[in-house]
Design an enzyme around this catalytic site. Structure first.
Site, PDB file in Angstrom:
ATOM      1  N   GLY A 169     -10.493 -17.798 -84.790  1.00  0.00           N
ATOM      2  CA  GLY A 169      -9.220 -17.559 -85.511  1.00  0.00           C
ATOM      3  C   GLY A 169      -8.500 -18.769 -85.725  1.00  0.00           C
ATOM      4  CG  ASP A 170      -5.066 -19.691 -84.875  1.00  0.00           C
ATOM      5  OD1 ASP A 170      -4.347 -18.746 -85.245  1.00  0.00           O
ATOM      6  OD2 ASP A 170      -5.291 -19.868 -83.595  1.00  0.00           O
TER       7      ASP A 170
ATOM      8  N   GLY B 146       2.439 -20.213 -79.517  1.00  0.00           N
ATOM      9  CA  GLY B 146       2.898 -21.357 -79.290  1.00  0.00           C
ATOM     10  C   GLY B 146       1.944 -22.131 -78.239  1.00  0.00           C
TER      11      GLY B 146
ATOM     12  N   GLY C 195      -1.178 -15.236 -86.731  1.00  0.00           N
ATOM     13  CA  GLY C 195      -0.271 -16.157 -87.385  1.00  0.00           C
ATOM     14  C   GLY C 195      -0.818 -16.917 -88.430  1.00  0.00           C
ATOM     15  CG  HIS C 196      -2.539 -15.484 -91.378  1.00  0.00           C
ATOM     16  ND1 HIS C 196      -3.321 -14.492 -91.953  1.00  0.00           N
ATOM     17  CD2 HIS C 196      -3.104 -15.540 -90.168  1.00  0.00           C
ATOM     18  CE1 HIS C 196      -4.274 -14.060 -91.348  1.00  0.00           C
ATOM     19  NE2 HIS C 196      -4.368 -14.667 -90.269  1.00  0.00           N
TER      20      HIS C 196
ATOM     21  CE  LYS D 295      -7.436 -15.716 -90.058  1.00  0.00           C
ATOM     22  NZ  LYS D 295      -7.607 -16.525 -88.863  1.00  0.00           N
TER      23      LYS D 295
ATOM     24  CD  GLN E  93      -6.532 -10.819 -85.152  1.00  0.00           C
ATOM     25  OE1 GLN E  93      -7.069  -9.867 -85.587  1.00  0.00           O
ATOM     26  NE2 GLN E  93      -5.378 -11.353 -85.063  1.00  0.00           N
TER      27      GLN E  93
END
Ligand code: GDP
Ligand code: IMO
Ligand code: MG
Length: 428
Positions: A12-13, A300, A40-41, A16, A222
Protein backbone atom coordinates in the site's frame (compact mmCIF):
# COMPACT_ATOMS: atom_id res chain seq x y z
CA UNK A 1 -13.25 -0.78 -24.95
CA UNK A 2 -11.49 -2.62 -22.17
CA UNK A 3 -11.10 -1.40 -18.60
CA UNK A 4 -7.60 -0.53 -17.42
CA UNK A 5 -6.65 -1.31 -13.82
CA UNK A 6 -4.17 0.55 -11.62
CA UNK A 7 -3.08 -1.10 -8.41
CA UNK A 8 -0.33 -1.18 -5.80
CA UNK A 9 2.23 -3.99 -5.93
CA UNK A 10 3.60 -3.67 -2.40
CA UNK A 11 2.03 -3.06 1.02
CA UNK A 12 0.00 0.00 0.00
CA UNK A 13 0.81 3.72 -0.16
CA UNK A 14 2.75 3.33 -3.39
CA UNK A 15 1.35 6.62 -4.74
CA UNK A 16 -1.84 5.34 -6.41
CA UNK A 17 -3.77 8.55 -5.72
CA UNK A 18 -1.14 10.71 -7.38
CA UNK A 19 -1.01 8.60 -10.54
CA UNK A 20 -4.78 8.08 -10.88
CA UNK A 21 -5.20 11.85 -10.68
CA UNK A 22 -2.38 12.29 -13.21
CA UNK A 23 -3.85 9.76 -15.68
CA UNK A 24 -7.51 10.64 -15.12
CA UNK A 25 -7.68 13.14 -17.99
CA UNK A 26 -7.17 10.21 -20.36
CA UNK A 27 -10.29 8.50 -18.99
CA UNK A 28 -14.04 9.15 -18.88
CA UNK A 29 -14.65 7.21 -15.70
CA UNK A 30 -12.62 6.28 -12.62
CA UNK A 31 -13.91 3.55 -10.30
CA UNK A 32 -12.81 2.24 -6.90
CA UNK A 33 -13.33 -1.54 -6.65
CA UNK A 34 -12.41 -2.59 -3.09
CA UNK A 35 -11.29 -1.39 0.31
CA UNK A 36 -12.82 1.59 2.02
CA UNK A 37 -11.72 4.27 4.44
CA UNK A 38 -8.61 2.26 5.34
CA UNK A 39 -7.20 3.80 2.15
CA UNK A 40 -5.55 7.21 2.11
CA UNK A 41 -4.75 8.42 -1.42
CA UNK A 42 -2.81 11.67 -1.59
CA UNK A 43 -3.10 14.11 -4.49
CA UNK A 44 -0.93 17.19 -4.93
CA UNK A 45 -1.39 19.91 -7.55
CA UNK A 46 -1.42 23.72 -7.77
CA UNK A 47 -0.08 23.94 -4.21
CA UNK A 48 -2.97 21.85 -2.88
CA UNK A 49 -2.45 18.61 -0.96
CA UNK A 50 -5.56 16.51 -0.49
CA UNK A 51 -6.15 13.02 0.88
CA UNK A 52 -9.06 10.90 -0.40
CA UNK A 53 -10.27 7.79 1.41
CA UNK A 54 -13.33 6.41 -0.35
CA UNK A 55 -13.92 8.84 -3.20
CA UNK A 56 -12.04 7.89 -6.40
CA UNK A 57 -8.99 9.95 -7.28
CA UNK A 58 -10.50 11.21 -10.56
CA UNK A 59 -12.76 13.58 -8.62
CA UNK A 60 -10.62 16.68 -9.17
CA UNK A 61 -10.72 16.36 -12.95
CA UNK A 62 -13.64 18.07 -14.70
CA UNK A 63 -16.01 16.03 -16.86
CA UNK A 64 -14.91 12.70 -15.44
CA UNK A 65 -17.35 10.39 -13.73
CA UNK A 66 -16.33 8.60 -10.56
CA UNK A 67 -17.82 5.42 -9.18
CA UNK A 68 -17.64 3.77 -5.78
CA UNK A 69 -18.06 0.14 -6.82
CA UNK A 70 -19.88 -2.79 -5.24
CA UNK A 71 -16.61 -4.25 -3.93
CA UNK A 72 -16.01 -1.25 -1.68
CA UNK A 73 -17.06 -1.02 1.99
CA UNK A 74 -18.37 2.49 2.60
CA UNK A 75 -18.53 4.38 5.87
CA UNK A 76 -21.33 6.96 5.42
CA UNK A 77 -19.94 9.18 8.20
CA UNK A 78 -16.49 9.34 6.68
CA UNK A 79 -18.09 9.78 3.26
CA UNK A 80 -20.02 12.84 4.47
CA UNK A 81 -16.85 14.37 5.91
CA UNK A 82 -14.95 13.62 2.71
CA UNK A 83 -17.56 15.33 0.57
CA UNK A 84 -17.64 18.33 2.94
CA UNK A 85 -13.85 18.59 2.70
CA UNK A 86 -14.27 18.94 -1.08
CA UNK A 87 -16.73 21.87 -0.73
CA UNK A 88 -14.03 24.50 -1.12
CA UNK A 89 -12.97 23.14 -4.52
CA UNK A 90 -16.37 23.78 -6.17
CA UNK A 91 -16.57 20.32 -7.69
CA UNK A 92 -19.82 18.98 -9.03
CA UNK A 93 -19.83 15.85 -6.84
CA UNK A 94 -23.59 15.37 -6.89
CA UNK A 95 -23.37 15.01 -10.65
CA UNK A 96 -20.14 13.18 -11.23
CA UNK A 97 -19.98 10.77 -8.30
CA UNK A 98 -22.00 7.54 -8.38
CA UNK A 99 -22.28 4.87 -5.71
CA UNK A 100 -23.18 1.25 -6.36
CA UNK A 101 -26.33 0.12 -4.58
CA UNK A 102 -24.42 -3.09 -3.89
CA UNK A 103 -21.64 -1.37 -1.92
CA UNK A 104 -21.53 -2.69 1.65
CA UNK A 105 -22.13 -0.24 4.50
CA UNK A 106 -19.75 0.10 7.44
CA UNK A 107 -21.81 0.52 10.63
CA UNK A 108 -20.47 2.19 13.78
CA UNK A 109 -20.54 -1.23 15.45
CA UNK A 110 -18.27 -2.63 12.72
CA UNK A 111 -15.66 -0.13 13.87
CA UNK A 112 -16.15 -1.19 17.49
CA UNK A 113 -15.81 -4.85 16.53
CA UNK A 114 -12.60 -4.08 14.62
CA UNK A 115 -11.17 -2.52 17.78
CA UNK A 116 -12.35 -5.42 19.99
CA UNK A 117 -10.85 -8.06 17.67
CA UNK A 118 -7.54 -6.19 17.44
CA UNK A 119 -7.37 -5.74 21.21
CA UNK A 120 -7.93 -9.46 21.74
CA UNK A 121 -4.98 -10.34 19.50
CA UNK A 122 -2.44 -9.02 22.00
CA UNK A 123 1.05 -9.09 20.50
CA UNK A 124 -0.25 -10.53 17.21
CA UNK A 125 -2.19 -7.41 16.26
CA UNK A 126 -2.64 -6.93 12.52
CA UNK A 127 -2.31 -3.18 12.92
CA UNK A 128 -5.74 -2.56 11.38
CA UNK A 129 -6.65 1.01 10.59
CA UNK A 130 -9.68 0.34 12.87
CA UNK A 131 -12.10 1.61 10.24
CA UNK A 132 -14.28 -1.49 10.49
CA UNK A 133 -13.03 -3.02 7.25
CA UNK A 134 -12.58 -6.65 8.42
CA UNK A 135 -15.92 -6.95 10.28
CA UNK A 136 -17.83 -5.39 7.36
CA UNK A 137 -16.38 -7.82 4.83
CA UNK A 138 -17.03 -10.61 7.35
CA UNK A 139 -20.73 -9.70 7.40
CA UNK A 140 -20.76 -9.46 3.60
CA UNK A 141 -19.46 -13.01 3.24
CA UNK A 142 -21.75 -14.24 6.05
CA UNK A 143 -24.64 -12.72 4.07
CA UNK A 144 -25.60 -10.46 6.95
CA UNK A 145 -24.39 -7.11 5.60
CA UNK A 146 -26.34 -3.99 4.73
CA UNK A 147 -25.82 -2.40 1.34
CA UNK A 148 -26.14 1.14 0.07
CA UNK A 149 -29.33 0.26 -1.84
CA UNK A 150 -30.93 -0.85 1.44
CA UNK A 151 -31.02 2.74 2.71
CA UNK A 152 -33.86 3.42 0.25
CA UNK A 153 -36.13 0.75 1.81
CA UNK A 154 -38.80 1.72 4.36
CA UNK A 155 -37.57 -0.91 6.80
CA UNK A 156 -33.90 0.17 6.70
CA UNK A 157 -33.95 1.18 10.39
CA UNK A 158 -35.25 -2.25 11.39
CA UNK A 159 -32.61 -4.00 9.29
CA UNK A 160 -29.97 -1.76 10.83
CA UNK A 161 -31.14 -2.50 14.38
CA UNK A 162 -31.19 -6.24 13.71
CA UNK A 163 -27.55 -6.22 12.62
CA UNK A 164 -26.53 -3.90 15.44
CA UNK A 165 -28.15 -6.27 17.96
CA UNK A 166 -26.06 -9.13 16.59
CA UNK A 167 -22.94 -6.97 16.91
CA UNK A 168 -23.79 -6.00 20.50
CA UNK A 169 -24.01 -9.66 21.47
CA UNK A 170 -20.51 -10.22 20.10
CA UNK A 171 -19.16 -7.03 21.69
CA UNK A 172 -20.47 -8.12 25.09
CA UNK A 173 -18.36 -11.26 24.79
CA UNK A 174 -15.34 -8.98 24.36
CA UNK A 175 -16.45 -6.94 27.39
CA UNK A 176 -17.15 -3.96 25.17
CA UNK A 177 -20.58 -2.50 25.86
CA UNK A 178 -20.94 0.59 23.75
CA UNK A 179 -23.18 3.59 24.22
CA UNK A 180 -24.66 3.82 20.77
CA UNK A 181 -27.00 6.79 21.07
CA UNK A 182 -24.74 9.43 19.53
CA UNK A 183 -23.21 6.97 17.08
CA UNK A 184 -26.68 6.02 15.79
CA UNK A 185 -27.71 9.65 15.47
CA UNK A 186 -24.61 10.56 13.48
CA UNK A 187 -24.99 7.45 11.34
CA UNK A 188 -28.55 8.26 10.29
CA UNK A 189 -27.64 11.87 9.54
CA UNK A 190 -24.91 10.55 7.26
CA UNK A 191 -27.38 8.13 5.64
CA UNK A 192 -29.71 11.05 4.83
CA UNK A 193 -26.74 12.77 3.22
CA UNK A 194 -25.83 9.64 1.25
CA UNK A 195 -29.36 9.47 -0.17
CA UNK A 196 -28.74 12.75 -2.01
CA UNK A 197 -26.23 11.00 -4.25
CA UNK A 198 -26.81 8.94 -7.38
CA UNK A 199 -27.13 5.38 -6.10
CA UNK A 200 -26.89 3.15 -9.14
CA UNK A 201 -26.40 -0.33 -10.53
CA UNK A 202 -22.83 0.53 -11.38
CA UNK A 203 -22.08 -2.74 -13.19
CA UNK A 204 -24.49 -1.62 -15.94
CA UNK A 205 -23.08 1.89 -15.95
CA UNK A 206 -19.51 0.65 -16.40
CA UNK A 207 -20.27 -2.05 -18.95
CA UNK A 208 -22.43 0.34 -20.99
CA UNK A 209 -19.67 2.94 -20.85
CA UNK A 210 -17.18 0.38 -22.19
CA UNK A 211 -19.63 -0.66 -24.90
CA UNK A 212 -20.04 3.00 -25.95
CA UNK A 213 -16.29 3.44 -26.32
CA UNK A 214 -15.65 5.27 -23.03
CA UNK A 215 -12.37 4.77 -21.22
CA UNK A 216 -12.58 3.37 -17.71
CA UNK A 217 -9.82 3.20 -15.10
CA UNK A 218 -10.22 0.98 -12.03
CA UNK A 219 -8.38 2.37 -8.98
CA UNK A 220 -7.05 -0.13 -6.48
CA UNK A 221 -6.61 0.47 -2.80
CA UNK A 222 -4.03 -1.08 -0.43
CA UNK A 223 -1.46 -3.25 -2.19
CA UNK A 224 -1.02 -6.77 -3.58
CA UNK A 225 0.91 -7.99 -0.54
CA UNK A 226 -2.13 -7.06 1.59
CA UNK A 227 -4.47 -9.16 -0.60
CA UNK A 228 -6.56 -11.53 1.55
CA UNK A 229 -5.62 -14.55 -0.60
CA UNK A 230 -2.09 -13.77 -1.76
CA UNK A 231 -0.71 -11.31 0.79
CA UNK A 232 1.18 -12.05 4.00
CA UNK A 233 -1.88 -13.65 5.65
CA UNK A 234 -3.14 -13.05 8.32
CA UNK A 235 -1.36 -9.67 8.17
CA UNK A 236 -3.51 -8.49 5.28
CA UNK A 237 -6.66 -6.52 4.63
CA UNK A 238 -9.97 -8.30 4.05
CA UNK A 239 -10.41 -7.82 0.29
CA UNK A 240 -8.84 -8.90 -3.00
CA UNK A 241 -6.60 -5.98 -3.81
CA UNK A 242 -5.37 -7.66 -7.01
CA UNK A 243 -6.69 -7.56 -10.61
CA UNK A 244 -9.47 -10.15 -10.08
CA UNK A 245 -10.80 -7.85 -7.37
CA UNK A 246 -11.45 -5.25 -10.07
CA UNK A 247 -13.65 -7.76 -11.94
CA UNK A 248 -15.70 -8.83 -8.92
CA UNK A 249 -15.64 -5.37 -7.34
CA UNK A 250 -17.10 -3.65 -10.40
CA UNK A 251 -18.89 -6.38 -12.34
CA UNK A 252 -16.51 -6.30 -15.28
CA UNK A 253 -15.63 -9.63 -16.91
CA UNK A 254 -11.98 -10.79 -16.99
CA UNK A 255 -11.91 -10.61 -20.81
CA UNK A 256 -12.75 -6.89 -20.53
CA UNK A 257 -9.54 -6.06 -18.66
CA UNK A 258 -7.06 -4.04 -20.73
CA UNK A 259 -3.83 -2.65 -19.32
CA UNK A 260 -2.84 -3.51 -15.76
CA UNK A 261 -0.71 -0.70 -14.35
CA UNK A 262 1.35 -1.95 -11.42
CA UNK A 263 2.71 0.77 -9.22
CA UNK A 264 5.62 0.40 -6.80
CA UNK A 265 7.94 2.58 -4.76
CA UNK A 266 11.63 2.54 -5.64
CA UNK A 267 11.99 1.03 -2.15
CA UNK A 268 9.44 -0.56 0.23
CA UNK A 269 7.21 0.55 3.09
CA UNK A 270 4.66 -1.12 5.30
CA UNK A 271 2.28 0.17 8.03
CA UNK A 272 0.99 -2.12 10.73
CA UNK A 273 2.18 -5.62 11.66
CA UNK A 274 3.42 -8.49 9.54
CA UNK A 275 6.54 -9.70 7.76
CA UNK A 276 8.78 -7.33 5.83
CA UNK A 277 11.97 -9.14 4.79
CA UNK A 278 13.92 -6.04 3.68
CA UNK A 279 12.91 -3.82 6.60
CA UNK A 280 15.72 -1.56 7.80
CA UNK A 281 16.27 -0.80 11.47
CA UNK A 282 19.36 1.33 10.91
CA UNK A 283 20.19 4.90 9.88
CA UNK A 284 19.33 4.13 6.25
CA UNK A 285 15.80 3.15 7.27
CA UNK A 286 15.41 6.30 9.36
CA UNK A 287 16.74 8.44 6.49
CA UNK A 288 14.34 6.81 4.03
CA UNK A 289 11.41 7.45 6.35
CA UNK A 290 12.39 11.09 6.80
CA UNK A 291 13.14 11.79 3.14
CA UNK A 292 10.03 9.97 1.93
CA UNK A 293 7.87 11.56 4.64
CA UNK A 294 6.67 8.05 5.35
CA UNK A 295 3.74 8.58 7.68
CA UNK A 296 0.32 7.03 7.04
CA UNK A 297 -2.15 9.21 5.11
CA UNK A 298 -5.07 7.69 7.07
CA UNK A 299 -3.70 7.02 10.55
CA UNK A 300 -0.54 9.16 10.68
CA UNK A 301 1.42 6.12 11.88
CA UNK A 302 5.11 5.98 10.88
CA UNK A 303 5.64 3.61 7.96
CA UNK A 304 8.30 0.91 8.27
CA UNK A 305 10.90 1.32 5.49
CA UNK A 306 13.30 -0.95 3.61
CA UNK A 307 14.99 -1.69 0.29
CA UNK A 308 13.17 -2.88 -2.80
CA UNK A 309 12.18 -6.55 -2.63
CA UNK A 310 12.28 -8.24 -6.05
CA UNK A 311 10.91 -11.69 -5.07
CA UNK A 312 7.82 -9.94 -3.62
CA UNK A 313 7.52 -7.61 -6.61
CA UNK A 314 7.85 -10.46 -9.15
CA UNK A 315 5.14 -12.33 -7.27
CA UNK A 316 2.80 -9.33 -7.37
CA UNK A 317 3.44 -8.82 -11.10
CA UNK A 318 2.60 -12.48 -11.73
CA UNK A 319 -0.61 -12.51 -9.67
CA UNK A 320 -1.90 -9.29 -11.25
CA UNK A 321 -0.89 -9.82 -14.87
CA UNK A 322 0.85 -6.43 -14.83
CA UNK A 323 1.45 -5.03 -18.32
CA UNK A 324 3.15 -1.75 -17.36
CA UNK A 325 5.07 -0.69 -14.28
CA UNK A 326 5.17 2.76 -12.73
CA UNK A 327 8.03 3.45 -10.31
CA UNK A 328 7.31 6.02 -7.61
CA UNK A 329 9.38 8.14 -5.25
CA UNK A 330 12.67 7.74 -7.11
CA UNK A 331 13.65 11.14 -5.64
CA UNK A 332 13.67 9.68 -2.12
CA UNK A 333 16.72 7.60 -3.06
CA UNK A 334 18.65 10.78 -4.01
CA UNK A 335 20.18 10.74 -0.52
CA UNK A 336 21.97 7.40 -0.85
CA UNK A 337 25.48 6.79 -2.15
CA UNK A 338 24.62 3.16 -2.73
CA UNK A 339 21.28 1.47 -3.21
CA UNK A 340 20.44 -2.11 -2.36
CA UNK A 341 17.93 -4.37 -4.04
CA UNK A 342 16.88 -7.73 -2.60
CA UNK A 343 17.15 -10.30 -5.40
CA UNK A 344 16.62 -13.52 -3.43
CA UNK A 345 15.60 -14.80 -0.02
CA UNK A 346 17.70 -17.13 2.09
CA UNK A 347 15.30 -19.52 3.82
CA UNK A 348 15.74 -20.83 7.38
CA UNK A 349 17.07 -24.16 6.00
CA UNK A 350 19.79 -22.31 4.07
CA UNK A 351 18.21 -22.65 0.62
CA UNK A 352 18.09 -19.64 -1.67
CA UNK A 353 14.95 -18.75 -3.61
CA UNK A 354 13.29 -15.92 -5.48
CA UNK A 355 9.83 -17.22 -4.56
CA UNK A 356 7.57 -15.38 -2.12
CA UNK A 357 6.89 -18.37 0.14
CA UNK A 358 3.83 -19.48 2.11
CA UNK A 359 6.04 -19.46 5.22
CA UNK A 360 6.78 -15.74 4.83
CA UNK A 361 4.98 -14.97 8.09
CA UNK A 362 6.48 -17.54 10.43
CA UNK A 363 9.95 -18.13 9.10
CA UNK A 364 13.08 -16.06 9.52
CA UNK A 365 13.91 -15.00 5.97
CA UNK A 366 17.19 -13.26 5.16
CA UNK A 367 17.29 -11.00 2.12
CA UNK A 368 20.18 -11.38 -0.31
CA UNK A 369 21.10 -8.00 -1.77
CA UNK A 370 22.67 -6.68 -4.92
CA UNK A 371 24.28 -3.29 -4.39
CA UNK A 372 24.04 -0.61 -7.06
CA UNK A 373 25.72 2.76 -7.23
CA UNK A 374 23.34 5.55 -6.28
CA UNK A 375 23.04 8.82 -8.23
CA UNK A 376 23.35 10.75 -4.97
CA UNK A 377 22.18 14.13 -6.26
CA UNK A 378 18.97 16.06 -6.69
CA UNK A 379 17.10 15.47 -9.93
CA UNK A 380 16.76 17.90 -12.79
CA UNK A 381 13.74 16.60 -14.64
CA UNK A 382 13.51 19.25 -17.36
CA UNK A 383 15.20 17.08 -20.00
CA UNK A 384 12.95 14.05 -19.46
CA UNK A 385 14.07 10.53 -18.66
CA UNK A 386 17.15 10.44 -20.86
CA UNK A 387 18.68 13.37 -19.01
CA UNK A 388 18.31 11.89 -15.55
CA UNK A 389 21.54 10.77 -13.84
CA UNK A 390 23.07 7.68 -15.48
CA UNK A 391 22.84 5.70 -12.22
CA UNK A 392 19.08 6.28 -12.02
CA UNK A 393 18.67 5.23 -15.66
CA UNK A 394 20.75 2.13 -14.86
CA UNK A 395 18.52 1.40 -11.84
CA UNK A 396 15.38 1.56 -13.98
CA UNK A 397 16.92 -0.53 -16.77
CA UNK A 398 18.12 -3.13 -14.26
CA UNK A 399 14.65 -3.42 -12.70
CA UNK A 400 12.94 -3.65 -16.09
CA UNK A 401 15.15 -6.53 -17.03
CA UNK A 402 14.69 -8.34 -13.71
CA UNK A 403 10.93 -7.84 -13.80
CA UNK A 404 10.47 -8.48 -17.55
CA UNK A 405 7.97 -5.61 -17.67
CA UNK A 406 8.39 -2.04 -18.99
CA UNK A 407 8.61 0.79 -16.48
CA UNK A 408 6.64 3.53 -18.23
CA UNK A 409 6.39 6.15 -15.50
CA UNK A 410 9.09 7.33 -13.13
CA UNK A 411 7.71 9.62 -10.44
CA UNK A 412 10.14 12.07 -8.89
CA UNK A 413 8.00 14.11 -6.50
CA UNK A 414 4.49 14.25 -4.99
CA UNK A 415 3.12 16.87 -7.39
CA UNK A 416 1.17 15.98 -10.55
CA UNK A 417 3.88 17.66 -12.61
CA UNK A 418 6.73 15.65 -11.09
CA UNK A 419 5.99 12.68 -13.31
CA UNK A 420 8.20 11.43 -16.12
CA UNK A 421 6.63 9.36 -18.87
CA UNK A 422 8.83 6.89 -20.74
CA UNK A 423 8.49 5.00 -23.99
CA UNK A 424 5.71 7.30 -25.23
CA UNK A 425 3.17 4.64 -24.27
CA UNK A 426 0.85 6.82 -22.18
CA UNK A 427 1.06 10.00 -24.22
CA UNK A 428 -1.60 9.22 -26.80
P1 GDP B 1 -1.53 5.76 -2.07
O1 GDP B 1 -2.24 5.23 -0.87
O2 GDP B 1 -0.95 4.67 -2.92
O3 GDP B 1 -2.36 6.72 -2.87
O4 GDP B 1 -0.27 6.57 -1.50
P2 GDP B 1 -0.28 7.60 -0.26
O5 GDP B 1 -0.93 8.86 -0.68
O6 GDP B 1 -0.78 6.94 0.97
O7 GDP B 1 1.28 7.75 -0.02
C1 GDP B 1 2.13 8.18 -1.02
C2 GDP B 1 2.85 9.44 -0.51
O8 GDP B 1 3.94 9.73 -1.34
C3 GDP B 1 1.97 10.68 -0.55
O9 GDP B 1 2.34 11.54 0.50
C4 GDP B 1 2.30 11.30 -1.90
O10 GDP B 1 2.08 12.70 -1.93
C5 GDP B 1 3.77 10.99 -1.97
N1 GDP B 1 4.32 10.79 -3.33
C6 GDP B 1 3.74 10.23 -4.42
N2 GDP B 1 4.63 10.15 -5.43
C7 GDP B 1 5.78 10.66 -4.98
C8 GDP B 1 7.09 10.82 -5.55
O11 GDP B 1 7.37 10.45 -6.67
N3 GDP B 1 8.04 11.38 -4.74
C9 GDP B 1 7.78 11.79 -3.47
N4 GDP B 1 8.78 12.31 -2.76
N5 GDP B 1 6.59 11.65 -2.90
C10 GDP B 1 5.60 11.07 -3.64
P1 IMO C 1 -3.82 2.66 0.64
O1 IMO C 1 -4.99 2.48 -0.31
C1 IMO C 1 -1.19 0.89 3.63
C2 IMO C 1 -2.96 -2.10 6.31
C3 IMO C 1 -3.13 -1.73 7.76
C4 IMO C 1 -3.01 -3.10 8.40
C5 IMO C 1 -3.69 -4.02 7.39
C6 IMO C 1 -5.15 -4.32 7.71
O2 IMO C 1 -3.69 4.04 1.17
O3 IMO C 1 -2.57 2.13 0.03
P2 IMO C 1 -7.42 -2.93 7.66
O4 IMO C 1 -7.77 -1.60 8.26
O5 IMO C 1 -7.59 -3.00 6.20
O6 IMO C 1 -8.09 -4.06 8.38
O7 IMO C 1 -5.85 -3.11 7.98
O8 IMO C 1 -3.62 -3.34 6.16
N1 IMO C 1 -3.58 -1.15 5.37
C7 IMO C 1 -2.90 -0.29 4.60
N2 IMO C 1 -1.58 -0.03 4.55
N3 IMO C 1 -2.04 1.53 2.80
C8 IMO C 1 -3.37 1.25 2.83
O9 IMO C 1 -4.22 1.76 1.92
C9 IMO C 1 -3.86 0.34 3.79
N4 IMO C 1 -5.08 -0.12 4.11
C10 IMO C 1 -4.90 -1.05 5.07
O10 IMO C 1 -2.11 -0.86 8.19
O11 IMO C 1 -1.66 -3.49 8.48
MG1 MG D 1 -2.24 5.46 1.21
Amino acid sequence: MKMDVLLGLQWGDEGKGKIVDFLATKYNLVARFQGGPNAGHTLEFDGIKHVLHQIPSGIFRKDIENIIGNGVVLDPLIFKKEVEALDKFNLDVFNNLFISKKTQLILPTHRLLDAAYEESKGKKKIGSTLKGIGPTYQDKIARLGLRVGDVLADNFKEKYQKLVDTHIEILERYNATPDLEQLNKDFFEAIDFLKKFQLVESEYKINNALKDGSKVLAEGAQGSLLDVDFGSYPYVTSSNTTTPGACSGLGVAPNKIGEVFGIFKAYCTRVGGGPFPTELFDDDGAAMQKEGNEFGATTGRPRRCGWLDLPALKYAIMINGVTQLFMMKADVLNIFENIKVCTHYKRADGTVTDIFPFEIVDEEITPIYKELKGWHCSLDTAGGFDNLPAELIDYVNYLEEELSTPINIVSVGPDRTETIIRNGVLEA
